[in-house]
Motif scaffolding. Structure first.
Motif, PDB file in Angstrom:
ATOM      1  N   ALA A  48      69.727  45.166  50.624  1.00  0.00           N
ATOM      2  CA  ALA A  48      69.483  44.147  51.648  1.00  0.00           C
ATOM      3  C   ALA A  48      69.046  42.827  51.016  1.00  0.00           C
ATOM      4  O   ALA A  48      69.321  41.755  51.546  1.00  0.00           O
ATOM      5  CB  ALA A  48      68.429  44.632  52.645  1.00  0.00           C
ATOM      6  N   LEU A  49      68.378  42.893  49.882  1.00  0.00           N
ATOM      7  CA  LEU A  49      67.861  41.696  49.210  1.00  0.00           C
ATOM      8  C   LEU A  49      68.914  40.983  48.372  1.00  0.00           C
ATOM      9  O   LEU A  49      68.795  39.789  48.091  1.00  0.00           O
ATOM     10  CB  LEU A  49      66.672  42.101  48.328  1.00  0.00           C
ATOM     11  CG  LEU A  49      65.802  41.017  47.735  1.00  0.00           C
ATOM     12  CD1 LEU A  49      65.226  40.119  48.811  1.00  0.00           C
ATOM     13  CD2 LEU A  49      64.687  41.638  46.922  1.00  0.00           C
ATOM     14  N   LEU A  50      69.956  41.678  48.003  1.00  0.00           N
ATOM     15  CA  LEU A  50      70.959  41.145  47.081  1.00  0.00           C
ATOM     16  C   LEU A  50      71.574  39.833  47.562  1.00  0.00           C
ATOM     17  O   LEU A  50      71.690  38.868  46.802  1.00  0.00           O
ATOM     18  CB  LEU A  50      72.038  42.191  46.839  1.00  0.00           C
ATOM     19  CG  LEU A  50      73.024  41.907  45.715  1.00  0.00           C
ATOM     20  CD1 LEU A  50      72.317  41.717  44.389  1.00  0.00           C
ATOM     21  CD2 LEU A  50      74.022  43.053  45.612  1.00  0.00           C
ATOM     22  N   GLU A  51      71.953  39.752  48.826  1.00  0.00           N
ATOM     23  CA  GLU A  51      72.576  38.536  49.358  1.00  0.00           C
ATOM     24  C   GLU A  51      71.623  37.338  49.276  1.00  0.00           C
ATOM     25  O   GLU A  51      72.025  36.231  48.950  1.00  0.00           O
ATOM     26  CB  GLU A  51      73.018  38.761  50.799  1.00  0.00           C
ATOM     27  CG  GLU A  51      73.846  37.625  51.354  1.00  0.00           C
ATOM     28  CD  GLU A  51      74.370  37.931  52.747  1.00  0.00           C
ATOM     29  OE1 GLU A  51      74.248  37.047  53.610  1.00  0.00           O
ATOM     30  OE2 GLU A  51      74.892  39.044  52.962  1.00  0.00           O
ATOM     31  N   ARG A  52      70.346  37.572  49.568  1.00  0.00           N
ATOM     32  CA  ARG A  52      69.359  36.479  49.477  1.00  0.00           C
ATOM     33  C   ARG A  52      69.221  35.987  48.051  1.00  0.00           C
ATOM     34  O   ARG A  52      69.143  34.791  47.783  1.00  0.00           O
ATOM     35  CB  ARG A  52      67.992  36.957  49.961  1.00  0.00           C
ATOM     36  CG  ARG A  52      67.820  36.958  51.433  1.00  0.00           C
ATOM     37  CD  ARG A  52      67.855  35.552  52.040  1.00  0.00           C
ATOM     38  NE  ARG A  52      66.704  34.743  51.698  1.00  0.00           N
ATOM     39  CZ  ARG A  52      65.495  34.930  52.172  1.00  0.00           C
ATOM     40  NH1 ARG A  52      65.239  35.901  53.010  1.00  0.00           N
ATOM     41  NH2 ARG A  52      64.519  34.141  51.808  1.00  0.00           N
ATOM     42  N   LEU A  53      69.178  36.916  47.099  1.00  0.00           N
ATOM     43  CA  LEU A  53      69.055  36.526  45.695  1.00  0.00           C
ATOM     44  C   LEU A  53      70.273  35.727  45.247  1.00  0.00           C
ATOM     45  O   LEU A  53      70.132  34.712  44.558  1.00  0.00           O
ATOM     46  CB  LEU A  53      68.850  37.758  44.825  1.00  0.00           C
ATOM     47  CG  LEU A  53      67.525  38.495  45.071  1.00  0.00           C
ATOM     48  CD1 LEU A  53      67.553  39.869  44.430  1.00  0.00           C
ATOM     49  CD2 LEU A  53      66.356  37.676  44.587  1.00  0.00           C
ATOM     50  N   GLU A  54      71.439  36.147  45.672  1.00  0.00           N
ATOM     51  CA  GLU A  54      72.660  35.406  45.333  1.00  0.00           C
ATOM     52  C   GLU A  54      72.645  34.010  45.956  1.00  0.00           C
ATOM     53  O   GLU A  54      73.113  33.055  45.335  1.00  0.00           O
ATOM     54  CB  GLU A  54      73.885  36.195  45.775  1.00  0.00           C
ATOM     55  CG  GLU A  54      74.108  37.426  44.918  1.00  0.00           C
ATOM     56  CD  GLU A  54      75.212  38.343  45.421  1.00  0.00           C
ATOM     57  OE1 GLU A  54      75.598  38.242  46.606  1.00  0.00           O
ATOM     58  OE2 GLU A  54      75.683  39.161  44.613  1.00  0.00           O
ATOM     59  N   SER A  55      72.082  33.874  47.154  1.00  0.00           N
ATOM     60  CA  SER A  55      72.006  32.542  47.765  1.00  0.00           C
ATOM     61  C   SER A  55      71.026  31.647  47.005  1.00  0.00           C
ATOM     62  O   SER A  55      71.241  30.437  46.894  1.00  0.00           O
ATOM     63  CB  SER A  55      71.627  32.630  49.249  1.00  0.00           C
ATOM     64  OG  SER A  55      70.265  32.925  49.427  1.00  0.00           O
ATOM     65  N   LEU A  56      69.966  32.236  46.439  1.00  0.00           N
ATOM     66  CA  LEU A  56      69.037  31.452  45.627  1.00  0.00           C
ATOM     67  C   LEU A  56      69.685  31.011  44.313  1.00  0.00           C
ATOM     68  O   LEU A  56      69.362  29.944  43.792  1.00  0.00           O
ATOM     69  CB  LEU A  56      67.754  32.244  45.370  1.00  0.00           C
ATOM     70  CG  LEU A  56      66.839  32.380  46.593  1.00  0.00           C
ATOM     71  CD1 LEU A  56      65.761  33.411  46.336  1.00  0.00           C
ATOM     72  CD2 LEU A  56      66.226  31.030  46.949  1.00  0.00           C
ATOM     73  N   VAL A  57      70.612  31.804  43.801  1.00  0.00           N
ATOM     74  CA  VAL A  57      71.385  31.387  42.627  1.00  0.00           C
ATOM     75  C   VAL A  57      72.269  30.208  43.014  1.00  0.00           C
ATOM     76  O   VAL A  57      72.326  29.196  42.302  1.00  0.00           O
ATOM     77  CB  VAL A  57      72.228  32.561  42.070  1.00  0.00           C
ATOM     78  CG1 VAL A  57      73.220  32.061  41.024  1.00  0.00           C
ATOM     79  CG2 VAL A  57      71.326  33.632  41.475  1.00  0.00           C
TER      80      VAL A  57
END
Length: 84
Positions: A48-57
């Motif tokens: 669930a957190l993966l998409e948020r981390l990718e958006s921060l990249v």
């Protein structure tokens, strides 16, 4: 009784402020963390957190790298390091 958690995006992740994610990496015991470490910090499923981390990249706040077959690693971008 609440339903069991799923690995769908939005499982508590939407309530986590981007600055809190960055702060969790900044204060981690090592300068590079994996998704599981961060998910544990916020009590959410790693997927669930993966998409948020990718958006921060994409926003230039984090850098990340996929270790094939193992998962993802995350660290602060140089700009974020200089701001902190």
């Amino acid at each position: 009784m609440s339903p069991p958690p799923t690995d769908e995006p939005g499982d508590g992740v939407d309530a986590i402020d981007d600055d809190r994610i960055v702060a969790a990496i900044r204060t981690a015991p090592k300068p590079v963390v994996n998704t599981t470490y961060l998910a544990g910090e916020f009590d959410v499923p790693p997927r669930a957190l993966l998409e948020r981390l990718e958006s921060l990249v994409a926003d230039g706040r984090l850098e990340g790298h996929e270790v094939v077959g193992e998962g993802y690693l995350w660290w602060l971008s140089i700009d974020e390091e200089l701001e902190g």
